[in-house]
Scaffold this motif. Structure first.
Motif, PDB file in Angstrom:
ATOM      1  N   SER A 118       0.895  -1.381  -0.199  1.00 53.44           N
ATOM      2  CA  SER A 118      -0.224  -0.036  -0.034  1.00 53.44           C
ATOM      3  C   SER A 118       0.767   1.426  -0.355  1.00 53.44           C
ATOM      4  O   SER A 118       0.577   2.792  -1.044  1.00 53.44           O
ATOM      5  CB  SER A 118      -0.707  -0.102   1.139  1.00 53.44           C
ATOM      6  OG  SER A 118      -1.884  -1.166   1.504  1.00 53.44           O
ATOM      7  N   VAL A 119       1.550   0.856   1.089  1.00 53.34           N
ATOM      8  CA  VAL A 119       2.533   2.303   1.076  1.00 53.34           C
ATOM      9  C   VAL A 119       3.574   2.197  -0.211  1.00 53.34           C
ATOM     10  O   VAL A 119       3.641   3.725  -0.831  1.00 53.34           O
ATOM     11  CB  VAL A 119       3.495   2.156   1.890  1.00 53.34           C
ATOM     12  CG1 VAL A 119       5.197   3.099   2.196  1.00 53.34           C
ATOM     13  CG2 VAL A 119       3.525   2.113   3.337  1.00 53.34           C
ATOM     14  N   SER A 120       3.868   1.525  -1.325  1.00 53.35           N
ATOM     15  CA  SER A 120       4.768   1.833  -2.106  1.00 53.35           C
ATOM     16  C   SER A 120       3.580   1.714  -3.114  1.00 53.35           C
ATOM     17  O   SER A 120       3.575   2.869  -3.995  1.00 53.35           O
ATOM     18  CB  SER A 120       5.338   0.015  -2.795  1.00 53.35           C
ATOM     19  OG  SER A 120       6.022  -0.816  -1.924  1.00 53.35           O
ATOM     20  N   PHE A 121       2.267   1.919  -3.296  1.00 54.17           N
ATOM     21  CA  PHE A 121       1.443   2.316  -4.518  1.00 54.17           C
ATOM     22  C   PHE A 121       0.836   3.828  -4.184  1.00 54.17           C
ATOM     23  O   PHE A 121       1.206   4.149  -5.001  1.00 54.17           O
ATOM     24  CB  PHE A 121       0.124   0.870  -4.250  1.00 54.17           C
ATOM     25  CG  PHE A 121      -0.802   1.976  -5.065  1.00 54.17           C
ATOM     26  CD1 PHE A 121      -0.708   1.644  -6.095  1.00 54.17           C
ATOM     27  CD2 PHE A 121      -1.656   2.600  -4.638  1.00 54.17           C
ATOM     28  CE1 PHE A 121      -1.911   1.932  -7.114  1.00 54.17           C
ATOM     29  CE2 PHE A 121      -2.682   3.034  -5.762  1.00 54.17           C
ATOM     30  CZ  PHE A 121      -2.920   2.810  -6.886  1.00 54.17           C
ATOM     31  N   LEU A 122       0.764   3.669  -2.895  1.00 50.09           N
ATOM     32  CA  LEU A 122       0.575   5.680  -2.617  1.00 50.09           C
ATOM     33  C   LEU A 122       2.142   5.972  -3.470  1.00 50.09           C
ATOM     34  O   LEU A 122       1.540   7.455  -3.524  1.00 50.09           O
ATOM     35  CB  LEU A 122       0.228   6.140  -1.212  1.00 50.09           C
ATOM     36  CG  LEU A 122      -1.021   4.921  -0.859  1.00 50.09           C
ATOM     37  CD1 LEU A 122      -0.918   5.122   1.195  1.00 50.09           C
ATOM     38  CD2 LEU A 122      -1.540   5.767  -1.434  1.00 50.09           C
ATOM     39  N   PHE A 123       2.855   5.935  -2.851  1.00 47.88           N
ATOM     40  CA  PHE A 123       4.380   6.504  -3.345  1.00 47.88           C
ATOM     41  C   PHE A 123       4.668   6.718  -4.306  1.00 47.88           C
ATOM     42  O   PHE A 123       4.773   8.087  -5.459  1.00 47.88           O
ATOM     43  CB  PHE A 123       5.345   5.896  -2.563  1.00 47.88           C
ATOM     44  CG  PHE A 123       6.528   6.528  -3.554  1.00 47.88           C
ATOM     45  CD1 PHE A 123       7.328   7.501  -2.439  1.00 47.88           C
ATOM     46  CD2 PHE A 123       7.157   5.979  -3.904  1.00 47.88           C
ATOM     47  CE1 PHE A 123       8.033   7.968  -2.769  1.00 47.88           C
ATOM     48  CE2 PHE A 123       8.853   7.220  -4.520  1.00 47.88           C
ATOM     49  CZ  PHE A 123       9.076   7.903  -3.614  1.00 47.88           C
ATOM     50  N   CYS A 124       4.570   5.406  -5.546  1.00 48.16           N
ATOM     51  CA  CYS A 124       4.340   5.899  -7.061  1.00 48.16           C
ATOM     52  C   CYS A 124       3.459   6.617  -7.613  1.00 48.16           C
ATOM     53  O   CYS A 124       3.477   7.200  -8.390  1.00 48.16           O
ATOM     54  CB  CYS A 124       4.102   4.338  -7.386  1.00 48.16           C
ATOM     55  SG  CYS A 124       5.520   3.541  -7.073  1.00 48.16           S
TER      56      CYS A 124
END
Length: 384
Positions: A118-124
């Protein structure tokens, strides 16, 4: 530092080597395809390569808080690659995210995998580059699959733990049953064949002295010893028969009990009357074995102690359970009257092995003693 080869055989060290390999490959790509902010990008990759080599060189993988920090560091590394890499190396970020999710599934739970994806998705999603949208879709699909795999892995780990616990409990129960059976056999041998042979040895010593004084009286005593030896052979055969494993086909309990009674009559010569219909009983195999063992032990006690000339065995399936009775016309017990299992336990009367088996079956037991006129054993086994 040279790391022994056998350290690489485990999953944690294999993943650590893969991490170091990815960092080294990214440095090579950076040399041929330098991105913007090359110096910062190169420094971050170099630091991550050193971190990967040090972790691969560890004798034990990170766990607990250090393990969570390791996952966090890998996630940060992925974000740096996704945000600073050039167009020529944009394919490297999805490959690194696949590694990140593989690490999460292998060593962490579904919560950690969900948070990381989830954090990786929001960051990207917040990055301005247009080609990042393709990476977002990869993260979304791969992250969902990784969470499902981590959930299934956690469920399987819980099931394996439960199975290991059940296996340990089964081993303990098996060991206890083996020890109980060994004690029962030792007690039966001590009370039966061993005492008979001790008596025979004493009689032989008496016979030797008697032959020295009176040959005719010694020969008469010798004939009595021959009869005693025949009785001991019969007792020993019955004892060995009682040690044989029971043959339970699981189909007809009453037919199995009938064969047990017929085998006892053949071995001992004591007539046995068996009464019972051939209807299926429906007991589990473990309970059927216990019931047959109770019948066999009761008949063995009759042969060894009662001095009976006939025995009657009855078995009937009723609404209250499976009812079994064993009656003989022997000497009976030293006490008189009818006693339930609780009364026998309280007064410390009756055969200990039969009482123990009755408790294991949750069966009702009634022992009736008629000194000089025989004894009767009745027990009822519940069918549910």
């Amino acid at each position: 530092m040279i790391v022994p080869f056998d350290r690489f055989k485990s999953w944690p060290h294999a993943m650590a080597l893969c991490r170091a390999g990815l960092a080294a490959f990214a440095l090579v790509l950076t040399y041929f395809f330098p991105p913007s902010h090359w110096a910062l990008y190169f420094s971050i990759l170099s630091a991550f390569l050193i971190y990967g080599i040090l972790q691969a060189a560890r004798a034990d993988p990170f766990s607990g808080l250090l393990g969570m920090l390791s996952l966090f560091a890998d996630a940060v590394y992925f974000m740096v690659i996704a945000s600073m890499g050039g167009e020529a190396t944009i394919w490297f970020a999805p490959a690194l995210f696949l590694y990140l999710m593989g690490e999460g599934v292998a060593f962490y739970g579904p919560l950690e995998v969900a948070i990381t994806s989830s954090v990786s998705f929001l960051f990207c999603a917040m990055l301005p580059a247009t080609n990042i949208w393709e990476l977002d879709r990869t993260i979304l699909v791969t992250g969902a699959l990784a969470v499902g795999c981590a959930t299934n892995r956690k469920r399987q780990a819980s099931a394996n733990t439960a199975l290991r616990t059940l296996l340990e409990q089964t081993k303990i129960a098996e060991q206890k049953a083996r020890e109980d059976e060994a004690r029962r056999i030792a007690a039966d041998f001590h009370d039966g064949p061993l005492q008979s042979f001790i008596s025979l040895q004493m009689r032989l010593e008496i016979l030797r002295k008697l032959l020295e004084r009176d040959f005719n009286a010694g020969m008469q005593d010798l004939r009595q010893l021959q009869a005693l030896a025949q009785d001991q052979i019969r007792d020993l055969r019955a004892f060995l028969h009682g040690m044989r494993p029971l043959d339970v086909d699981g189909g007809n309990m009453i037919a199995n009990a009938r064969r047990t009674a017929e085998s006892f009559q053949k071995e001992t010569g004591i007539p046995v009357t068996f009464i019972g219909a051939g209807a299926p009983v429906g007991l589990p195999q473990e309970a059927s074995l216990e019931v047959l063992q109770m019948i066999r032990e009761a008949l063995h006690n009759v042969q060894k102690h009662a001095g009976a000339t006939r025995v009657a065995v009855a078995m009937e399936k009723t609404e209250r359970g499976l009812e079994i009775s064993i009656d003989d016309n022997g000497h009976g017990f030293p006490f008189a009257g009818s006693y339930s299992l609780e009364e026998l336990e309280l007064l410390r009367l009756g055969p200990a092995s039969l009482k123990r088996r009755a408790r294991s079956l949750n069966a009702d037991l009634l022992l009736e003693s008629r000194p000089g006129r025989g004894a009767g054993l009745k027990f009822r086994v519940p069918l549910q």
